[in-house]
Structures are given as structure tokens and as C-alpha cells.
Design a protein around this motif. Structure first.
Motif, PDB file in Angstrom:
ATOM      1  N   ASP A  86      89.060  60.394  52.411  1.00  0.00           N
ATOM      2  CA  ASP A  86      87.947  59.841  51.628  1.00  0.00           C
ATOM      3  C   ASP A  86      87.436  60.811  50.573  1.00  0.00           C
ATOM      4  N   PHE A  87      87.961  62.037  50.546  1.00  0.00           N
ATOM      5  CA  PHE A  87      87.527  63.022  49.558  1.00  0.00           C
ATOM      6  C   PHE A  87      88.230  62.765  48.223  1.00  0.00           C
ATOM      7  N   ILE A  88      88.101  61.560  47.715  1.00  0.00           N
ATOM      8  CA  ILE A  88      88.709  61.210  46.435  1.00  0.00           C
ATOM      9  C   ILE A  88      87.734  60.366  45.626  1.00  0.00           C
ATOM     10  N   VAL A  89      88.075  60.196  44.374  1.00  0.00           N
ATOM     11  CA  VAL A  89      87.372  59.257  43.502  1.00  0.00           C
ATOM     12  C   VAL A  89      88.356  58.171  43.101  1.00  0.00           C
ATOM     13  N   LYS A  90      87.978  56.931  43.319  1.00  0.00           N
ATOM     14  CA  LYS A  90      88.788  55.805  42.864  1.00  0.00           C
ATOM     15  C   LYS A  90      88.192  55.310  41.554  1.00  0.00           C
ATOM     16  N   ALA A  91      88.961  55.423  40.470  1.00  0.00           N
ATOM     17  CA  ALA A  91      88.472  55.060  39.141  1.00  0.00           C
ATOM     18  C   ALA A  91      89.299  53.905  38.583  1.00  0.00           C
ATOM     19  N   VAL A  92      88.611  52.901  38.042  1.00  0.00           N
ATOM     20  CA  VAL A  92      89.281  51.732  37.481  1.00  0.00           C
ATOM     21  C   VAL A  92      88.552  51.310  36.210  1.00  0.00           C
ATOM     22  N   THR A  93      89.314  50.930  35.207  1.00  0.00           N
ATOM     23  CA  THR A  93      88.751  50.369  33.984  1.00  0.00           C
ATOM     24  C   THR A  93      89.167  48.905  33.876  1.00  0.00           C
ATOM     25  N   PHE A  94      88.172  48.024  33.706  1.00  0.00           N
ATOM     26  CA  PHE A  94      88.429  46.590  33.613  1.00  0.00           C
ATOM     27  C   PHE A  94      88.294  46.131  32.160  1.00  0.00           C
ATOM     28  N   PRO A  95      89.001  45.059  31.776  1.00  0.00           N
ATOM     29  CA  PRO A  95      88.940  44.599  30.390  1.00  0.00           C
ATOM     30  C   PRO A  95      87.633  43.899  30.034  1.00  0.00           C
ATOM     31  N   GLY A  96      86.934  43.357  31.027  1.00  0.00           N
ATOM     32  CA  GLY A  96      85.699  42.622  30.768  1.00  0.00           C
ATOM     33  C   GLY A  96      84.499  43.255  31.426  1.00  0.00           C
ATOM     34  N   ASN A  97      83.542  42.405  31.811  1.00  0.00           N
ATOM     35  CA  ASN A  97      82.283  42.892  32.370  1.00  0.00           C
ATOM     36  C   ASN A  97      82.145  42.619  33.866  1.00  0.00           C
ATOM     37  N   ILE A  99      84.430  42.738  37.908  1.00  0.00           N
ATOM     38  CA  ILE A  99      85.607  43.217  38.618  1.00  0.00           C
ATOM     39  C   ILE A  99      86.671  42.134  38.618  1.00  0.00           C
ATOM     40  N   GLU A 100      87.874  42.490  38.230  1.00  0.00           N
ATOM     41  CA  GLU A 100      88.988  41.554  38.219  1.00  0.00           C
ATOM     42  C   GLU A 100      90.066  42.035  39.176  1.00  0.00           C
ATOM     43  N   SER A 101      90.603  41.114  39.975  1.00  0.00           N
ATOM     44  CA  SER A 101      91.620  41.469  40.950  1.00  0.00           C
ATOM     45  C   SER A 101      93.026  41.381  40.382  1.00  0.00           C
ATOM     46  N   SER A 102      93.176  40.718  39.235  1.00  0.00           N
ATOM     47  CA  SER A 102      94.518  40.465  38.707  1.00  0.00           C
ATOM     48  C   SER A 102      94.907  41.389  37.554  1.00  0.00           C
ATOM     49  N   SER A 103      93.939  42.052  36.945  1.00  0.00           N
ATOM     50  CA  SER A 103      94.275  42.901  35.799  1.00  0.00           C
ATOM     51  C   SER A 103      93.273  44.026  35.645  1.00  0.00           C
ATOM     52  N   TYR A 104      93.754  45.142  35.108  1.00  0.00           N
ATOM     53  CA  TYR A 104      92.895  46.265  34.777  1.00  0.00           C
ATOM     54  C   TYR A 104      93.529  47.029  33.628  1.00  0.00           C
ATOM     55  N   VAL A 105      92.728  47.838  32.960  1.00  0.00           N
ATOM     56  CA  VAL A 105      93.185  48.597  31.802  1.00  0.00           C
ATOM     57  C   VAL A 105      93.731  49.959  32.214  1.00  0.00           C
ATOM     58  N   ASP A 106      93.067  50.583  33.172  1.00  0.00           N
ATOM     59  CA  ASP A 106      93.446  51.932  33.610  1.00  0.00           C
ATOM     60  C   ASP A 106      92.998  52.099  35.049  1.00  0.00           C
ATOM     61  N   SER A 107      93.725  52.893  35.829  1.00  0.00           N
ATOM     62  CA  SER A 107      93.371  53.107  37.225  1.00  0.00           C
ATOM     63  C   SER A 107      93.911  54.453  37.680  1.00  0.00           C
ATOM     64  N   GLU A 108      93.132  55.138  38.527  1.00  0.00           N
ATOM     65  CA  GLU A 108      93.576  56.443  39.023  1.00  0.00           C
ATOM     66  C   GLU A 108      92.839  56.791  40.306  1.00  0.00           C
ATOM     67  N   ASP A 109      93.561  57.275  41.302  1.00  0.00           N
ATOM     68  CA  ASP A 109      92.977  57.865  42.494  1.00  0.00           C
ATOM     69  C   ASP A 109      92.975  59.380  42.307  1.00  0.00           C
ATOM     70  N   ILE A 110      91.793  59.963  42.304  1.00  0.00           N
ATOM     71  CA  ILE A 110      91.631  61.367  41.917  1.00  0.00           C
ATOM     72  C   ILE A 110      91.246  62.189  43.142  1.00  0.00           C
ATOM     73  N   GLY A 111      92.106  63.141  43.516  1.00  0.00           N
ATOM     74  CA  GLY A 111      91.853  63.988  44.672  1.00  0.00           C
ATOM     75  C   GLY A 111      92.030  65.454  44.338  1.00  0.00           C
ATOM     76  N   GLY A 112      91.819  66.303  45.341  1.00  0.00           N
ATOM     77  CA  GLY A 112      91.933  67.743  45.147  1.00  0.00           C
ATOM     78  C   GLY A 112      90.629  68.433  45.472  1.00  0.00           C
ATOM     79  N   ARG A 113      90.538  69.713  45.078  1.00  0.00           N
ATOM     80  CA  ARG A 113      89.281  70.434  45.272  1.00  0.00           C
ATOM     81  C   ARG A 113      88.215  69.862  44.347  1.00  0.00           C
TER      82      ARG A 113
END
Length: 218
Positions: A86-97, A99-113
Motif C-alpha cells: 500500500d506504500f504507493i500512489v495510484k495516479a490516473v488521468t481521465f479525459p472528462g470530469n 471517473i471512467e472505467s473504459s478509458s483514461y489518458v494516463d495511468s501510473e502506479d508509483i512506488g519506492g522510497r
């Protein structure tokens, strides 16, 4: 500042509920730790002459049994997200305003120190932030519509003041008209929104906050 002075400062705000792990000091990345000690002007002896366990205990980063605690894992462990996924950040960019389950612009699971998570999450936000031309030429990259400093402050708060007992990641949701940073947990202890507005505060993770003051994050 000496190690003893730092230790006294940290112990003055220790939370007895500070989470410790059944993880030995072997998980500590010595290079990252000693780089911090040099930056914070705490290294007053050659690295090879220092007992790592005693050092971590002096910094309130390890227990008497030799296990490392939450702050040690987040700041100095080799693979923090392997110790706790759970020591991560889940980041997602959506095309609209919404949350969309079928499409996104950018996504990244960010972990580390924690410093790496901060830097990578900030980069994610800035690359997905709208740009404004302003008075610049047509060929310029433009200026972000929200200053970078704003997100530095928000991310530090999210990382340091979240509830690490909750099994959930921090979420960064970038929409067309807003950005939401969701940090797990409610207000600590008996704080209420009304008390916060009146100027009251209560640190959830005092040990983490004390190390931030030593230049581990902006």
C-alpha cells in the motif's frame, strides 16, 4: 546538529503507536541513509566505523529488537512497497470530469522510497496539467494553470499525514476540470473540521514530520 540532539527532538514527539515491522536493518539502503545524514549535517564519524543498528535506534528508526519502523521503511528501505504494497500512489488521468472505467489518458502506479514517490507523483501531475500560453510566444511550452509549489505542498501533506494503518494507496485523480488527491484516513484523534478552522492541529505521524524538517522532502 548532533545525533543526540536530533534524537532528543524526535523523542519529544514520539507517537507510541508508531508502526514497526518484522523487518531487519538489512533492508535499509545504507547509501540513502548516509546521504541524508550528510545533508542534515549529522554524520560526525566515518561511515565504516558506525554501528548501523545503534545509529538507527538513536534516530528512533529501529526497535530494541532490531526491527525497523514505519519511518525507516518509508525513507530508507530498499523496497518499501515490497514490505507493504500500500506504500504507493495510484495516479490516473481521465479525459472528462468523472471517473471512467473504459478509458483514461494516463495511468501510473508509483512506488519506492518516499522521496522517489514524491518526485514521480509530482512529475505525473505536471505532465498532465493544463498549460496556459499567457504572454509567451506560440512556440513556447506554456505555463501550468496551477503553480508547481501548490502540488508540492499538497503531496507532502498527503504522504506525511495519511493513515498508514489503512490498507489503501494514495490516489491522484486528474480530471479535465480539477485534480483530486485522496489520502487515506480521517482527521486524527479528536480533531474536527471546526477545530482545524480555529487553528488547532494534531500530528498523526510525528516521527515522519520530524524527518521532513531535515530536508527529506521540500
Amino acid at each position: 546538529m548532533t545525533l543526540e540532539e536530533l534524537n532528543n527532538e524526535v523523542l519529544g514527539c514520539v507517537n507510541t503507536g508508531e508502526l514497526s515491522y518484522d523487518t531487519s536493518i538489512d533492508e535499509i539502503d545504507r547509501r540513502t541513509l548516509f546521504e541524508f545524514l550528510q545533508i542534515a549535517d549529522l554524520l560526525d564519524a566515518p561511515e565504516q566505523n558506525i554501528d548501523l543498528l545503534c545509529l538507527l535506534q538513536d534516530l528512533n528508526l529501529a526497535t530494541e529488537q532490531g526491527n525497523i519502523n514505519l519511518a525507516a521503511v518509508l525513507f530508507f528501505a530498499k523496497r518499501p512497497h515490497h514490505i507493504n504494497p500500500d506504500f504507493i500512489v495510484k495516479a490516473v488521468t481521465f479525459p472528462g470530469n468523472v471517473i471512467e472505467s473504459s478509458s483514461y489518458v494516463d495511468s501510473e502506479d508509483i512506488g519506492g522510497r518516499l522521496r522517489d514517490v514524491f518526485d514521480d507523483t509530482l512529475r505525473f501531475i505536471m505532465r498532465n496539467l493544463h498549460k496556459r500560453q499567457g504572454q509567451q510566444s506560440f512556440n513556447s511550452v506554456g505555463e501550468p494553470e496551477v503553480p508547481r509549489l501548490v502540488f508540492e505542498e499538497l503531496l507532502v501533506n498527503a504522504l506525511i499525514h495519511r493513515d498508514y494503518f489503512i490498507s489503501a494507496p494514495i490516489r491522484v485523480l486528474v480530471y479535465a476540470n480539477r485534480i483530486e488527491i485522496v489520502s487515506p484516513g480521517h482527521l486524527p484523534n479528536n480533531l474536527t473540521v471546526e477545530k482545524v478552522k480555529a487553528g488547532n492541529s494534531n500530528l498523526r505521524n510525528p516521527i515522519l514530520a520530524s524527518f521532513i524538517a531535515k530536508k527529506l522532502l521540500p
